[in-house]
Design a protein around this motif. Sequence first.
Motif, PDB file in Angstrom:
ATOM      1  N   ASN B 103      39.301 -14.881 -10.485  1.00 11.11           N
ATOM      2  CA  ASN B 103      38.685 -13.993 -11.483  1.00 11.11           C
ATOM      3  C   ASN B 103      38.420 -14.740 -12.782  1.00 11.11           C
ATOM      4  O   ASN B 103      38.684 -14.237 -13.870  1.00 11.11           O
ATOM      5  N   TYR B 104      37.806 -15.947 -12.625  1.00 10.23           N
ATOM      6  CA  TYR B 104      37.605 -16.836 -13.778  1.00 10.23           C
ATOM      7  C   TYR B 104      36.861 -16.141 -14.910  1.00 10.23           C
ATOM      8  O   TYR B 104      36.998 -16.471 -16.066  1.00 10.23           O
ATOM      9  N   HIS B 105      36.019 -15.130 -14.549  1.00  6.99           N
ATOM     10  CA  HIS B 105      35.152 -14.541 -15.564  1.00  6.99           C
ATOM     11  C   HIS B 105      35.835 -13.419 -16.350  1.00  6.99           C
ATOM     12  O   HIS B 105      35.277 -12.900 -17.311  1.00  6.99           O
ATOM     13  N   LEU B 106      37.075 -13.046 -15.950  1.00  5.58           N
ATOM     14  CA  LEU B 106      37.747 -11.918 -16.598  1.00  5.58           C
ATOM     15  C   LEU B 106      38.844 -12.336 -17.568  1.00  5.58           C
ATOM     16  O   LEU B 106      39.488 -11.490 -18.186  1.00  5.58           O
ATOM     17  N   VAL B 107      39.064 -13.643 -17.697  1.00  8.85           N
ATOM     18  CA  VAL B 107      40.212 -14.137 -18.461  1.00  8.85           C
ATOM     19  C   VAL B 107      40.181 -13.670 -19.920  1.00  8.85           C
ATOM     20  O   VAL B 107      41.140 -13.126 -20.443  1.00  8.85           O
ATOM     21  N   LEU B 108      39.038 -13.860 -20.601  1.00  6.57           N
ATOM     22  CA  LEU B 108      38.971 -13.466 -22.014  1.00  6.57           C
ATOM     23  C   LEU B 108      39.050 -11.954 -22.165  1.00  6.57           C
ATOM     24  O   LEU B 108      39.711 -11.428 -23.069  1.00  6.57           O
TER      25      LEU B 108
END
Lengths: 256, 256
Positions: B103-108
Motif C-alpha cells: 500500500n505504498y500510496h497510502l503511507v502519507l
Amino acid sequence: MGEIIAIMNQKGGCGKTTTVVNLSASLAVMGKAVLVVDMDPQANATTSFGIDKTNLKHTVYSAISGEVSIKKATFPTFIQNLFIVPSNISLSGVGVELSKLDNYHLVLKELLKDIKDLFDYILIDLPPSLGIITINGLVASDSVIIPIQAEYYALEGVADLINTIDLVESRLKSPTPIKGILLTLYDTRTRLSRDVYRELKKYFEGKERVFKTVIPRNIRLAEAPSHGKPCIVYDRESNGTVAYLKLAQEILDMEN
Amino acid sequence: MGEIIAIMNQKGGCGKTTTVVNLSASLAVMGKAVLVVDMDPQANATTSFGIDKTNLKHTVYSAISGEVSIKKATFPTFIQNLFIVPSNISLSGVGVELSKLDNYHLVLKELLKDIKDLFDYILIDLPPSLGIITINGLVASDSVIIPIQAEYYALEGVADLINTIDLVESRLKSPTPIKGILLTLYDTRTRLSRDVYRELKKYFEGKERVFKTVIPRNIRLAEAPSHGKPCIVYDRESNGTVAYLKLAQEILDMEN
Ligand SMILES: Nc1ncnc2c1ncn2[C@@H]1O[C@H](COP(=O)(O)OP(=O)(O)OP(=O)(O)O)[C@@H](O)[C@H]1O
Ligand SMILES: Nc1ncnc2c1ncn2[C@@H]1O[C@H](COP(=O)(O)OP(=O)(O)OP(=O)(O)O)[C@@H](O)[C@H]1O
Ligand SMILES: [Mg+2]
Ligand SMILES: [Mg+2]
C-alpha cells in the motif's frame, strides 16, 4: 567521436530544456552534427522543434523498451545537421520498468553506443528529478552541464546537487565530469541575480568551471517554443540567441 | 476537520513552493491553524521559514520511515498558527523504499490521519515529478491546487497533467478533486502571459475552476526566501503579498 553531454539539475524550471534546444541549434548552425535526446516525459525539447509529440511513430521509449533500435527512433529536424530522438508521456512509465533490471543504469549508455560516432555532439535533456531516467542520462554522458537559474532556491540546492552527482559516480563507478556551470535567467536589473551570481562563483572557485557566458532572462527565449522553433530561427538578433551562440563558441574553444 | 490540499505540477519551477509558503502564511495571518508538509527533498519550503534543513532532529522522512510519529516531526514556525513538517535530502531515497510496500500510496494519508483535526488547512508541497512521493501527496489530499506559470511549456503540459491525475484516481481508487488552477508568474507586460492566460481559461472552461486571483511575477516573492521569511513578513505591501492574501480570501470564500 561524438561527445555526449547531459544537461541536468533536479531543480525545476532552471532552463535545462531551453539550453538543450538553443545550444544544439547553435552548434548545428556552426556546422557540427548534433543529436538531441529528449529524456523528459514532458517532451518540451521535442515540441520546441515543431514536432507533434502526440503523433510519433517511434520515441526514445520505443528504443529503451527494445521495440526498435535507437537509429529507428532518430529523426531529422528542420535544421540542417540537427537530429532528435523525441519523447512523449509514454516515457513516464520507464522508471518502474527499468528498476527491475540489474544493469538499469546502463540502458541509455548501451543504446547510444550504436550512434555515438555519427555525431559531434549529443545533448540529453533530463527531467527535474533524481530518478532512474536522470541516472541513465548521467551514466551515458561524457560530461554534464548544470544550468542554475539566478534565484535563491536554485542556489540553495547546489550542495545537494553536487553530492548527488558524486554519489552516482561512486556507487555506479561511472564518473561524469562537470563540463561547466551555466548561469541562466540572469536579470541584470535585479540585485538578487547579482547576489546569486557572486555566491555561485565563490562556491565553485577552484572546484568547477563556471561558464563565462551568462544567459540573460530574455522574453524571446520563452516565446520561441510556442512557434516550434529555436530562438536562432525565431529571432536571430535577440539577446537570448546571441548568448547561446556565445556558449556554443565557448564550448568549441574548450576542445582545443 | 482540516482540509488537506496538495500543491502539484510535474512541470518544474511553476511556483509550487512559493504558493505553499505564501498561501499558508496568508491563511495563518487570517487566524486559521495551518500545517505545511514539505514533501520535496529540495526542502525549499522548509528553508523559506528560516529553518536550517541540515540541522533537523526529525523530518517528514523520519515519520514516513516509521522512526517517529508525525506529531514528533511537526514543528512551530515563527509565524503564529503556522506549523511545518520539514524536509531535507534524506527524503530522496523514500521512493525506492516505499515501492516495496503493497500500500505504498497510502503511507502519507495514514500518517496525516493522526493530526488532521488539529488544523484548518494542511498544505503539501510536492517535487516536480510524478513518482511515488507525488502519488502519496495526491492520495493523502482532499483536493489539489495546480499552479501553472504563464509560459508556453507549462501550457503544453496541461493535458498530460490532467490525464495523470485522472489515472491516479482511477487506478488507486482515490479521487482528488481539483480545487483550482492558479496562474502564476504572470507578467502583465508580455503578450506571452496574456496569450497563455486566454488559452488556459478556454481549456478549462466548464471543466475546472481557474482561480480569479492571478499571481503576478514580483521580484519580492523571489527575494523573500533568501531572508527565510514568507513575503507577508518580508514585504507586507508588495504585489506578491497582496496576491496571495487575495488567493487565501478566495479559498475561504469557497467554504461558505
Ligand atoms: N533565459 C531565459 N529567458 C526567458 N525565459 C526563459 C529563459 N530560460 C528559460 N526560460 C523560460 O523559463 C521556463 C523554464 O525553462 P525550461 O522549461 O527550459 O526549464 P527546465 O529546467 O527545462 O524545466 P523543467 O525542470 O520543467 O524541465 C520556460 O517557460 C522557458 O521558456
Ligand atoms: N510570482 C513570482 N514572482 C517572482 N518570482 C517567483 C514567483 N513565483 C515563484 N518565483 C520564483 O521562481 C522560481 C520557481 O518558483 P518555485 O521554486 O516556487 O517553483 P516550484 O514549482 O516549487 O519549483 P520546483 O519544481 O523546483 O519545486 C523560484 O526562484 C521562485 O522564487
Ligand atoms: Mg525541461
Ligand atoms: Mg518547489
